[in-house]
Design a protein around this motif. Structure first.
Motif, short mmCIF file in Angstrom:
data_model
loop_
_atom_site.label_atom_id
_atom_site.label_comp_id
_atom_site.label_asym_id
_atom_site.label_seq_id
_atom_site.Cartn_x
_atom_site.Cartn_y
_atom_site.Cartn_z
N TRP A 24 67.44 16.18 19.57
CA TRP A 24 67.64 14.97 19.33
C TRP A 24 66.41 13.75 19.99
O TRP A 24 66.00 13.02 19.22
N LYS A 28 63.83 11.50 17.74
CA LYS A 28 63.82 10.13 17.79
C LYS A 28 62.29 9.65 18.04
O LYS A 28 62.05 8.60 17.84
N GLN A 86 74.51 12.82 8.35
CA GLN A 86 74.03 12.43 9.79
C GLN A 86 72.76 11.48 9.77
O GLN A 86 72.76 10.33 10.52
N ILE A 90 73.51 7.44 10.82
CA ILE A 90 73.11 6.71 12.07
C ILE A 90 72.47 5.47 12.05
O ILE A 90 72.52 4.78 13.20
N ALA A 95 73.69 4.69 18.28
CA ALA A 95 73.66 6.05 18.60
C ALA A 95 74.55 6.83 19.13
O ALA A 95 75.18 7.87 19.02
N PHE A 98 77.75 7.23 17.13
CA PHE A 98 77.79 8.02 16.17
C PHE A 98 77.92 9.72 16.67
O PHE A 98 78.71 10.33 16.17
N SER A 99 77.13 9.76 17.77
CA SER A 99 76.97 11.25 18.18
C SER A 99 78.55 11.76 18.56
O SER A 99 78.86 12.77 18.85
N ALA A 156 79.96 9.44 9.99
CA ALA A 156 79.87 10.31 11.15
C ALA A 156 81.10 11.41 11.16
O ALA A 156 80.80 12.66 11.44
#
Length: 304
Positions: A24, A28, A86, A90, A95, A98-99, A156
Motif C-alpha cells: 500500500w 502510494k 479497488q 479509491i 483512503a 475505502f480500505s 469498495a
C-alpha cells in the motif's frame, strides 16, 4: 497439496502480511508517476510472466481445456474485480474508509466458507471476525474525513466481495488445479484485461520511467503479486479459509507501520488500539478449545 507444518504456516503468514502490507505505501509512493489502471495492469502482467517462466517447466499440469473456465473466473474475481474496482473506487472515498470496507473480506470469507465449504463456525470465531474488522475500522478512522460517495462505497464493497468469492472458488476447485499454473493464468488473463482497460482510458505518455518507479514496479510484481498470490493460494489450500482470512486483518496494521517508515506518516493512538484488537481477533479465531455450542454447519454445495 501437502498439509503445511505449523512452523511453515507461520513463516508463510509472516511473509504474506508483510509483503501485502508494504504494497500500500509503495503503491502510494509511485502513483504520481503512473496512471492507476496501467500500473495495476503492468504489475499484474509482469508478475504473471515471472511465474510463467517457472510454470513452463511443467506445462502438462496446465490442463487448459479442463481448467480454462476456472482460470477465467479466478482472473475476473481475484484480479480484474479486486484490483480493478479497488483502483477505480479509491478515487471516490477517503483512503481510510475505502480500505475499511475492503477489509470486510475476512468476515465475508468466514460466512462463505461456513455456507459453501462446510467449515465449522462457533461463537468465538464470529466474535473474532467482527473484532478484527472493528480493529481495521479503528486504524482507518483517521481517513474518514471528507464527503461520502455511494459510488465509492459500492466499488469498495464490490472489491471486497470479489476477493472473498475468488478465494472460495479457488478453494472449492483446488483438487483439480496446479497451484503454480492457477496463479500464473489468473495473473496473465487479469493483467491483459487491465492493460487493455488502462490503455483505452489512460495515456502511456503519463508514465514517468524513473529509476525509483522501475524498482518499485519490479519489487511489487515479483514479491507482492507473484510471490504473494502463490503463498496465499498455499495457505488457503492447506488450512481453513476463515482462519487464513483473519490473518489478512494484519495487512492494514503493517501498511500503517510501513507508511510511518516510508512516507514519514505519524503514529497514532488508533493504530495501537487497532493492533491490540486485531491480535485478539486472530487469537479468538484460532482458539482450538472445543466450543459447547457450535453453529449448525450447512451442507456444502455440489459436494460429491
Amino acid at each position: 497439496m501437502k498439509t503445511l507444518s505449523p512452523k511453515m504456516t507461520l513463516w508463510l503468514v509472516i511473509f504474506l502480511v508483510t509483503i501485502w502490507g508494504i504494497n500500500w505505501p509503495l503503491t502510494k509512493l509511485v502513483l504520481p508517476d503512473v496512471p492507476p489502471l496501467l500500473f495495476s495492469g503492468l504489475r499484474t502482467l509482469i508478475g504473471g510472466l515471472i511465474l510463467l517462466g517457472f510454470a513452463m517447466k511443467h506445462v502438462e499440469r496446465l490442463q487448459w481445456k479442463r481448467n480454462r473456465k476456472i482460470y477465467a473466473i479466478l482472473a475476473v474475481l481475484n484480479i480484474i474485480g479486486y484490483y480493478g474496482l479497488q483502483t477505480i473506487g479509491i478515487g471516490y472515498l477517503p483512503a481510510g474508509l475505502f480500505s475499511t470496507i475492503v477489509f470486510l473480506q475476512p468476515i465475508l470469507l468466514g460466512l462463505f466458507s461456513w455456507l459453501w465449504l462446510g467449515e465449522k463456525m462457533n461463537t468465538l470465531k464470529v466474535i473474532g471476525l467482527i473484532l478484527g474488522f472493528v480493529g481495521v475500522a479503528v486504524i482507518s478512522s483517521g481517513g474518514l474525513e471528507g464527503n461520502l460517495s455511494l459510488t465509492g462505497i459500492g466499488f469498495a464493497l464490490a472489491s471486497s466481495l470479489c476477493w472473498a468469492l475468488g478465494t472460495i472458488y479457488m478453494k472449492k476447485n483446488n483438487q483439480q488445479l496446479d497451484s503454480l499454473w492457477t496463479v500464473t493464468m489468473q495473473l496473465l488473463i487479469g493483467g491483459v484485461v487491465l492493460m487493455i482497460a488502462g490503455s483505452s482510458t489512460e495515456s502511456w505518455s503519463d508514465i514517468q520511467w524513473t529509476p525509483s518507479f522501475i524498482e518499485v514496479l519490479l519489487f511489487i510484481s515479483l514479491f507482492v503479486i507473484a510471490g504473494g498470490w502463490m503463498v496465499y493460494f498455499k495457505l488457503i489450500d492447506s488450512g481453513e479459509v476463515s482462519t487464513v482470512g483473519t490473518y489478512t486483518f494484519m495487512i492494514p496494521v503493517l501498511s500503517n507501520i510501513f507508511s510511518i517508515w516510508i512516507l514519514h506518516e505519524s503514529i497514532t493512538l488508533s493504530l495501537l488500539i487497532g493492533l491490540v484488537m486485531i491480535a485478539c481477533s486472530i487469537a479468538l479465531v484460532n482458539w482450538k478449545k472445543a466450543m459447547k455450542a457450535p453453529l449448525v454447519v450447512p451442507v456444502p454445495l455440489n459436494k460429491k
